[in-house]
Design a protein around this motif. Structure first.
Motif, PDB file in Angstrom:
ATOM      1  N   ILE A  62       0.874  -1.172   0.000  1.00  0.00           N
ATOM      2  CA  ILE A  62       0.000   0.000   0.000  1.00  0.00           C
ATOM      3  C   ILE A  62       0.910   1.222   0.000  1.00  0.00           C
ATOM      4  O   ILE A  62       1.660   1.449   0.958  1.00  0.00           O
ATOM      5  CB  ILE A  62      -0.919   0.048   1.233  1.00  0.00           C
ATOM      6  N   ASP A  63       0.848   1.986  -1.063  1.00  0.00           N
ATOM      7  CA  ASP A  63       1.576   3.256  -1.134  1.00  0.00           C
ATOM      8  C   ASP A  63       0.679   4.301  -0.485  1.00  0.00           C
ATOM      9  O   ASP A  63      -0.167   4.906  -1.140  1.00  0.00           O
ATOM     10  CB  ASP A  63       1.899   3.605  -2.585  1.00  0.00           C
ATOM     11  N   VAL A  64       0.862   4.485   0.823  1.00  0.00           N
ATOM     12  CA  VAL A  64      -0.059   5.317   1.597  1.00  0.00           C
ATOM     13  C   VAL A  64       0.039   6.775   1.132  1.00  0.00           C
ATOM     14  O   VAL A  64       1.139   7.324   1.004  1.00  0.00           O
ATOM     15  CB  VAL A  64       0.243   5.206   3.097  1.00  0.00           C
ATOM     16  N   GLY A  65      -1.101   7.382   0.889  1.00  0.00           N
ATOM     17  CA  GLY A  65      -1.152   8.759   0.432  1.00  0.00           C
ATOM     18  C   GLY A  65      -1.189   8.898  -1.073  1.00  0.00           C
ATOM     19  O   GLY A  65      -1.491   9.986  -1.592  1.00  0.00           O
ATOM     20  N   ALA A  66      -0.873   7.836  -1.787  1.00  0.00           N
ATOM     21  CA  ALA A  66      -0.916   7.873  -3.248  1.00  0.00           C
ATOM     22  C   ALA A  66      -2.351   7.650  -3.727  1.00  0.00           C
ATOM     23  O   ALA A  66      -3.234   7.253  -2.967  1.00  0.00           O
ATOM     24  CB  ALA A  66       0.004   6.813  -3.832  1.00  0.00           C
ATOM     25  N   ALA A  67      -2.567   7.877  -5.001  1.00  0.00           N
ATOM     26  CA  ALA A  67      -3.887   7.651  -5.580  1.00  0.00           C
ATOM     27  C   ALA A  67      -4.294   6.196  -5.397  1.00  0.00           C
ATOM     28  O   ALA A  67      -3.472   5.285  -5.465  1.00  0.00           O
ATOM     29  CB  ALA A  67      -3.869   8.018  -7.065  1.00  0.00           C
ATOM     30  N   LYS A  68      -5.564   5.967  -5.148  1.00  0.00           N
ATOM     31  CA  LYS A  68      -6.169   4.642  -5.024  1.00  0.00           C
ATOM     32  C   LYS A  68      -5.751   3.890  -3.759  1.00  0.00           C
ATOM     33  O   LYS A  68      -5.972   2.687  -3.662  1.00  0.00           O
ATOM     34  CB  LYS A  68      -5.854   3.775  -6.253  1.00  0.00           C
ATOM     35  N   ASP A  69      -5.144   4.582  -2.770  1.00  0.00           N
ATOM     36  CA  ASP A  69      -4.745   3.842  -1.561  1.00  0.00           C
ATOM     37  C   ASP A  69      -5.951   3.424  -0.723  1.00  0.00           C
ATOM     38  O   ASP A  69      -5.824   2.610   0.186  1.00  0.00           O
ATOM     39  CB  ASP A  69      -3.749   4.638  -0.715  1.00  0.00           C
ATOM     40  N   MET A  70      -7.141   3.984  -1.040  1.00  0.00           N
ATOM     41  CA  MET A  70      -8.361   3.554  -0.362  1.00  0.00           C
ATOM     42  C   MET A  70      -9.334   2.904  -1.345  1.00  0.00           C
ATOM     43  O   MET A  70     -10.527   2.792  -1.060  1.00  0.00           O
ATOM     44  CB  MET A  70      -9.038   4.732   0.334  1.00  0.00           C
ATOM     45  N   LYS A  71      -8.813   2.453  -2.457  1.00  0.00           N
ATOM     46  CA  LYS A  71      -9.666   1.809  -3.464  1.00  0.00           C
ATOM     47  C   LYS A  71      -9.824   0.342  -3.094  1.00  0.00           C
ATOM     48  O   LYS A  71      -8.868  -0.439  -3.112  1.00  0.00           O
ATOM     49  CB  LYS A  71      -9.040   1.948  -4.849  1.00  0.00           C
ATOM     50  N   GLU A  72     -11.063  -0.044  -2.784  1.00  0.00           N
ATOM     51  CA  GLU A  72     -11.304  -1.371  -2.229  1.00  0.00           C
ATOM     52  C   GLU A  72     -10.963  -2.496  -3.198  1.00  0.00           C
ATOM     53  O   GLU A  72     -10.628  -3.595  -2.788  1.00  0.00           O
ATOM     54  CB  GLU A  72     -12.756  -1.494  -1.788  1.00  0.00           C
ATOM     55  N   ARG A  73     -11.044  -2.241  -4.508  1.00  0.00           N
ATOM     56  CA  ARG A  73     -10.806  -3.327  -5.454  1.00  0.00           C
ATOM     57  C   ARG A  73      -9.340  -3.711  -5.554  1.00  0.00           C
ATOM     58  O   ARG A  73      -8.998  -4.726  -6.144  1.00  0.00           O
ATOM     59  CB  ARG A  73     -11.339  -2.933  -6.829  1.00  0.00           C
ATOM     60  N   GLU A  74      -8.454  -2.875  -4.989  1.00  0.00           N
ATOM     61  CA  GLU A  74      -7.038  -3.232  -4.988  1.00  0.00           C
ATOM     62  C   GLU A  74      -6.810  -4.388  -4.007  1.00  0.00           C
ATOM     63  O   GLU A  74      -7.581  -4.608  -3.072  1.00  0.00           O
ATOM     64  CB  GLU A  74      -6.185  -2.028  -4.583  1.00  0.00           C
ATOM     65  N   ARG A  75      -5.712  -5.124  -4.182  1.00  0.00           N
ATOM     66  CA  ARG A  75      -5.397  -6.248  -3.295  1.00  0.00           C
ATOM     67  C   ARG A  75      -4.916  -5.771  -1.937  1.00  0.00           C
ATOM     68  O   ARG A  75      -4.804  -6.547  -1.001  1.00  0.00           O
ATOM     69  CB  ARG A  75      -4.341  -7.141  -3.940  1.00  0.00           C
ATOM     70  N   ALA A  76      -4.602  -4.478  -1.816  1.00  0.00           N
ATOM     71  CA  ALA A  76      -4.165  -3.912  -0.554  1.00  0.00           C
ATOM     72  C   ALA A  76      -4.646  -2.472  -0.501  1.00  0.00           C
ATOM     73  O   ALA A  76      -4.409  -1.703  -1.444  1.00  0.00           O
ATOM     74  CB  ALA A  76      -2.641  -3.982  -0.445  1.00  0.00           C
ATOM     75  N   TYR A  77      -5.309  -2.095   0.571  1.00  0.00           N
ATOM     76  CA  TYR A  77      -5.868  -0.745   0.622  1.00  0.00           C
ATOM     77  C   TYR A  77      -6.158  -0.359   2.070  1.00  0.00           C
ATOM     78  O   TYR A  77      -6.253  -1.204   2.968  1.00  0.00           O
ATOM     79  CB  TYR A  77      -7.146  -0.649  -0.214  1.00  0.00           C
ATOM     80  N   LEU A  78      -6.302   0.947   2.293  1.00  0.00           N
ATOM     81  CA  LEU A  78      -6.684   1.499   3.583  1.00  0.00           C
ATOM     82  C   LEU A  78      -8.207   1.562   3.674  1.00  0.00           C
ATOM     83  O   LEU A  78      -8.898   1.598   2.660  1.00  0.00           O
ATOM     84  CB  LEU A  78      -6.126   2.909   3.759  1.00  0.00           C
ATOM     85  N   ALA A  79      -8.719   1.606   4.909  1.00  0.00           N
ATOM     86  CA  ALA A  79     -10.152   1.753   5.118  1.00  0.00           C
ATOM     87  C   ALA A  79     -10.373   2.380   6.487  1.00  0.00           C
ATOM     88  O   ALA A  79      -9.487   2.384   7.345  1.00  0.00           O
ATOM     89  CB  ALA A  79     -10.864   0.405   5.029  1.00  0.00           C
ATOM     90  N   GLY A  80     -11.576   2.917   6.687  1.00  0.00           N
ATOM     91  CA  GLY A  80     -11.923   3.480   7.976  1.00  0.00           C
ATOM     92  C   GLY A  80     -11.781   4.989   8.021  1.00  0.00           C
ATOM     93  O   GLY A  80     -11.131   5.615   7.182  1.00  0.00           O
ATOM     94  N   SER A  81     -12.387   5.583   9.059  1.00  0.00           N
ATOM     95  CA  SER A  81     -12.465   7.036   9.179  1.00  0.00           C
ATOM     96  C   SER A  81     -11.326   7.648   9.977  1.00  0.00           C
ATOM     97  O   SER A  81     -11.306   8.859  10.167  1.00  0.00           O
ATOM     98  CB  SER A  81     -13.801   7.414   9.843  1.00  0.00           C
TER      99      SER A  81
END
Length: 926
Positions: free
Chosen positions: A295-314
């Protein structure tokens, strides 16, 4: 604009709005929704409805329909006979219904070739991410059928039933690829509940153990040695594989890992706000394949659920740039209780998938979860993972704490992800069966007894977390008086002499003024130092000395303020003593201390061997090139302590722990020192048997080292302190809510020490209240209670609400099996604020310094309800005082082992422990 064009624009806007709503819903999907979606795909067999036709159960499985399930038909047959030991279906004994079920088993036994008979499953099944198409056979179904037929034979003498049971057992012994249910790996075997012909079978624990129990029952009536041979092989494999099922807080039911949607989060284990940590990258690495999920945190799509690794939550801040890197900071959220809750704070989630194709469910190699973050300030952040146990959402990972020192650097910190951490959720039913089956099998295999205790402890703990008030009624109440008298400690003051042969001797000081000393004794450690040429201080006053006559001193007595003579004792004398006093154990040799030793609450009688001084004796013989003595001394590390050697093994596992004292308390410094010695022996005198000992010792070090780490200091050994000083701190306006009861619960023993707070005598006894922040006893709603005054300045421990509490009495099979205990606290929630539990620092001795316990926080909201809180007290926090010198030695020796092996994990732990030392020194300096 034309009407048509307006309609097109409006339609486009509508479609965009719908799309945006869809994307918003997609990106904010809750953890429950995603997991419910996965759960809905499962074939729900255990949680289903039954109907009966003449006693024969029929299952109504959602998405499948009405089915005849061979396993349940056999289990009901056993229940009708009153012979089922593990499932309580609540049925009345019925010879008619038992006969009907047995008749079904006879009628539906299929000829599967090669002398096998089996009961086929006529429905497709999805279990986690494993699917199997009908028809298929199962070790669980075969096992239950075998038991039912054996018991029917015992009840009726029906030899046809016994013959069929023997034919059904044959399917367990035939490899999967030949139509049977047997998996083999080297000498290990497994009876597969779901055989999975098209790939790696899941190795379900429940089915294998039930098959073993069935084989044992079959042998008891048949005396067939082939049955007993398979039974013994299966039990031995179970012992060998059990560590792979142990997640450290719950038992997995199979070894097939969860490969996608692995859920983690960041949390503060002490209940304070999360620091606004800047995170740049999260990476799950497979050191074997070299592949990573990132997960490249802060990059585009880092919260995109369809990726194999992503951020989530508020609880992730918006993307930002820090030192030219894309990053996100954590929200400074306050953690919330996690028991029987969903989506609790902090919502600092991240999802990962395995970076590599999983091809071997017996894999033991770790993965690495690496976090890249800016270390801007000291703080507390731990990585938690989704719990597989019922009743809790997340659990802290072993070695999951990040190193936050305030260095200002970008740091990469890696956390071990063990295969055991990759399990699927396992409910209470299977948790109970694991304990029951292991308890039954331990009657034949004592090495399973510890695992049975663990499984039972996990199950009891889960019950306590979810239903504390119901469970407390069945808990054994302990007297709370464990180990109040500590034996006089063995303190090797530096009072030494030399004997007539000029060999160094040690003396105990019996009185310090003047320095009266006891008779001398030989310490192999000191004699090894003499052989290595170390200069030792000698304090001797001979009888002919006038001062000796004045003080009536004997040869081994010393005067007050005497100055040491630096004396170079001859090396040759030491080597001669070591050669003459070597004690043969198997093919190795050890050296004994003929002096009783007492440390903490343990006493070791005279005539004991030690892995600690064995290391220095080896150094001495290496120094003179005595290869034979070096090898014999090294070989002794593979001889169990009960046979006079230096090692212990946890429940028959491959790993070894090298013991400083043969009471097997697992002292850390001796194990580390021994690994240093064995590595050096292998480097100088290569020997496969010695190399194997080193590798087995390293295996235990890597697997068990986390148990020695308190988060600020290390433990000396695994023997727990039996009576501990705690502080119960209320942070809020005014007095705390009233407290009624406090229990310290041991889930393995199902026992607890109970403080009836407010009752007469609650300030008396070995387990009691102390301190002047406790207010007067009162009666509230028919209960005796006390409140406490607020304690917001937690650096001041002159006044506090203290608790002296003993651990419940326990007889552990091995100190490594020490379970997490639980504080269970009943209170009336009448005020807003926070309670925290502290315990006395093990770095401080008798100094009154209290440090917070992780996961020991109660947030009160003031709603006026009576409540029960359950707080985990980890075994890492149960250690005795250990001074600075031992901490420094731990770190020194671990650093050497890390350098010798090049092990990333040991290197990181060494760095963290070095920070403990630096923090301790900085605190003393201030």
């Amino acid at each position: 604009m034309s009407t048509r064009r307006k309609r097109v624009v409006a339609l486009c806007m509508l479609l965009i709005a719908i799309f945006m709503i869809y994307k918003w819903k997609e990106s904010s999907i809750s953890i429950d929704e995603s997991e419910k979606s996965a759960a809905s795909n499962q074939t729900q067999v255990a949680a289903t409805d039954f109907t009966f036709e003449k006693g024969i159960p029929l299952l109504h499985i959602t998405g499948v329909g009405k089915v005849e399930h061979p396993g349940f038909i056999a289990l009901y047959s056993l229940s009708y006979m009153g012979m089922e030991r593990f499932y309580d279906f609540g049925v009345n004994p019925s010879e008619e219904y038992a006969a009907n079920c047995v008749h079904w088993l006879k009628e539906h036994a299929e000829d599967a070739g090669k002398g096998m008979k089996g009961w086929g499953y006529r429905f497709d099944k999805i279990y986690n991410d494993v699917s199997i198409q009908a028809p298929w056979y199962s070790a669980f179904g075969q096992a239950c059928g075998i038991e039912a037929l054996v018991c029917w034979y015992e009840e009726t003498g029906d030899t046809d039933a016994l013959k069929l049971a023997r034919e059904a057992a044959e399917m367990l012994f035939v490899p999967i690829e030949n139509g049977g249910l047997l998996f083999s790996s080297g000498d290990d075997i497994w009876f597969e509940e779901i055989p999975g012909k098209g790939g790696e079978p899941p190795h379900i624990l429940n089915g294998h153990m039930r098959a073993l129990l069935a084989l044992r029952r079959l042998y008891d009536v048949s005396d067939d040695e082939k049955i007993m041979d398979w039974y013994k092989r299966g039990v031995a494999s179970l012992v060998h594989w059990m560590p792979l099922y142990d997640a450290g807080y719950w038992m997995r039911n199979d070894l097939n890992p969860k490969k996608n949607g692995l859920l983690f989060r960041f949390n503060n284990p002490y209940g304070n706000q999360l620091p606004e940590l800047a995170v740049d990258e999260i990476r799950l690495e497979d050191p074997v394949s070299g592949k990573s999920t990132v997960i490249d945190v802060g990059a585009a799509k880092d919260m995109k659920e369809r990726e194999r690794a992503y951020l989530a939550g508020s609880d992730w801040q918006t993307e930002c740039a820090v030192d030219g890197r894309t990053a996100r900071r954590l929200v400074a959220s306050l953690p919330a209780p996690d028991i029987n809750a969903t989506n609790t704070k902090p919502n600092s989630y991240f999802y990962l998938s395995l970076p590599t194709l999983w091809e071997n469910n017996l894999r033991a190699d770790w993965l690495k979860l690496t976090i890249r973050y800016k270390d801007e300030a000291p703080g507390d952040v731990v990585v938690e993972q989704r719990s597989i146990a019922p009743g809790e959402e997340f659990v802290a990972m072993r070695d999951g704490a990040l190193l936050l020192t305030g260095s200002g650097e970008w740091r990469e910190w890696s956390i071990p992800v063990r295969p055991q951490d990759l399990g699927w959720p396992v409910g209470m039913l299977y948790g109970e069966k694991h304990a029951q089956y292991l308890e039954a099998l331990a009657a034949d295999m004592p090495d399973l007894a510890g695992w049975a205790e663990k499984a039972r402890g996990y199950w009891n703990a889960a019950k306590m977390r979810s239903q504390p008030d119901a469970i407390l009624g069945n808990v054994k109440i302990d007297d709370g008086k464990q180990v109040t008298d500590i034996p006089s400690q063995f303190v090797p003051y530096p009072r030494r002499s030399v004997d007539i042969n000029k060999v160094v001797m040690q003396h105990d000081v019996v009185e310090k003024t003047p320095f009266l000393a006891g008779e001398g004794y030989y310490s192999p450690y000191l004699i090894a130092a003499q052989a290595l040429g170390d200069s030792v201080p000698i304090y001797i006053v001979y009888p002919e000395d006038a001062l000796a006559d004045e003080y009536h001193l004997n040869r081994y007595s010393w005067l007050r303020d005497a100055e040491a003579m630096s004396y170079q004792a001859p090396k040759e004398a030491a080597y001669h003593w070591l050669q003459e006093n070597a004690v043969i154990v198997d093919d190795g040799v050890v050296w004994h201390m003929d002096k009783e030793s007492a440390y903490n609450d343990l006493v070791q009688k005279a005539g004991w061997q030690s892995a600690f001084w064995q290391r220095y004796v080896i150094d001495a013989f290496i120094a003179v090139g005595d290869a034979d003595m070096v090898r014999q001394a090294a070989i002794a590390y593979g001889v169990p302590t009960e046979d006079g050697g230096l090692c212990s093994s946890l429940e028959g596992q491959d790993g070894l722990w090298f013991e400083e004292v043969p009471n097997n308390s697992h002292i850390l410094n001796a194990h580390l020192a021994s690994l240093v010695a064995l590595h050096r022996v292998n480097a100088l005198y290569p020997d496969e048997s010695v190399k194997k000992l080193e590798m087995r010792g390293l295996e235990d070090l890597r697997e068990l080292l986390y148990l020695y780490d308190t988060g600020y200091w290390t433990k000396y050994d695994m023997n727990p302190q039996k009576n501990i000083l705690f502080a119960f701190v209320w942070e809020g306006d005014g007095a705390s809510p009233p407290v009624d009861d406090l229990y310290l619960y041991n889930p393995i023993e199902n026992s607890a020490v109970w403080l009836d707070i407010g009752a007469e005598g609650d300030f008396e006894g070995a387990s009691c209240l102390a301190g002047n922040r406790w207010q007067a006893s009162q009666t509230l709603d028919g209960r005796t209670v006390r409140t406490m005054t607020s304690h917001t300045e937690i650096k001041d421990w002159n006044t506090a609400a203290f608790l002296h509490i003993a651990l419940p009495h326990s007889v552990l099979r091995d100190d490594f099996l020490l379970p997490a205990h639980y504080f269970v606290i009943r209170y009336k929630d009448t005020a807003k604020g926070t309670w925290r539990l502290f315990r006395q620092s093990i770095a401080e001795g008798n100094v009154l310094v209290m440090l917070p316990l992780p996961e020991a926080i109660i947030h009160c909201v003031g709603d006026g309800a009576w409540k029960t809180a359950v707080l985990r007290f980890a075994p890492q926090q149960m250690g005795w005082h250990m001074g600075y010198d031992y901490q420094a030695y731990h770190n020194e020796q671990l650093g050497i082992v890390a350098e010798q092996t090049g092990d990333w994990y040991l290197s990181e732990v060494h760095e963290k422990w070095q920070y403990y030392l630096q923090s301790y020194q900085a605190a003393r300096a201030s």
